[in-house]
Design an enzyme around this catalytic site. Structure first.
Site, PDB file in Angstrom:
ATOM      1  N   VAL A  59       0.839  -1.195   0.000  1.00 16.94           N
ATOM      2  CA  VAL A  59       0.000   0.000   0.000  1.00 16.94           C
ATOM      3  C   VAL A  59       0.881   1.255   0.000  1.00 16.94           C
ATOM      4  CG1 VAL A  59      -1.801   1.280   1.230  1.00 16.94           C
ATOM      5  CG2 VAL A  59      -1.918  -1.215   1.106  1.00 16.94           C
ATOM      6  N   CYS A  60       1.975   1.232   0.754  1.00 14.47           N
ATOM      7  CA  CYS A  60       2.893   2.382   0.792  1.00 14.47           C
ATOM      8  C   CYS A  60       3.524   2.612  -0.582  1.00 14.47           C
ATOM      9  CB  CYS A  60       3.983   2.168   1.840  1.00 14.47           C
ATOM     10  SG  CYS A  60       3.341   1.945   3.511  1.00 14.47           S
ATOM     11  N   ASP A  61       3.894   1.537  -1.240  1.00 19.09           N
ATOM     12  CA  ASP A  61       4.424   1.592  -2.593  1.00 19.09           C
ATOM     13  C   ASP A  61       3.402   2.244  -3.522  1.00 19.09           C
ATOM     14  OD1 ASP A  61       4.394   0.280  -5.402  1.00 19.09           O
ATOM     15  OD2 ASP A  61       6.366  -0.348  -4.698  1.00 19.09           O
TER      16      ASP A  61
END
Length: 166
Positions: A59-61
């Protein structure tokens, strides 16, 4: 305070919750060249501050990639920052491997200055809670999202609309 979970477990956020209309608190973080950066380094610019637990997760990516793509259309008066507790070396490696060049990645690993100032440091994990802050050129916070579950996406469209409304 915002109520946040991470993988379904409640976490304690350290620091004061930021509210729309407040002046953006100062902070000291480290860039990928190991230089210190503060809020003053971005004075006079509109800021989209994207906060992620760890750049190396799915999700951070996706969050960082999304704002990197959007940043190309924002103009020179807007700066997009991605802040995490990741080491600057990991941020630099990840950005280089993924062609990320419209977002400035900054590390809060040393002092947790940003996390504490913006109320996003998860005490139990020593990671930053997923969140978005929009700051106008005068330093006023105009949009805040503390994502309720740390493993889910923020509301990208609402954040982008808030930035474009400045």
């Amino acid at each position: 305070m915002a109520t946040v979970t991470f993988k379904g477990n409640s976490v304690t956020l350290v620091g004061e919750e930021i509210k729309v209309g407040a002046m953006a608190p100062d902070f000291t973080v480290v860039d990928t060249g190991l230089g210190e950066k503060t809020l003053k380094d971005f004075a006079g610019k509109k800021l989209l501050i994207s906060v992620v637990p760890s750049i190396d997760t799915g999700v951070c990516d996706a969050q960082t990639r999304r704002f990197n793509e959007e940043a190309a259309s924002f103009g020179d008066d807007v700066v997009v920052l991605t802040i995490s507790m990741d080491l600057p070396f990991a941020q630099k490696r990840w950005c280089g491997a993924n062609g990320i060049d419209n977002v400035i990645t900054l590390s809060d690993h040393r002092d947790a200055s940003f996390g504490d100032a913006y109320g996003v440091r998860m005490k139990e994990l020593r990671l930053l809670a997923r969140s978005i802050f929009i700051v106008n050129a005068e330093g006023t916070v105009t949009y805040v999202e503390y994502v309720a579950e740390g493993t889910t996406h923020p509301d990208y469209d609402a954040a982008i609309a808030a930035l474009k409304a400045l």
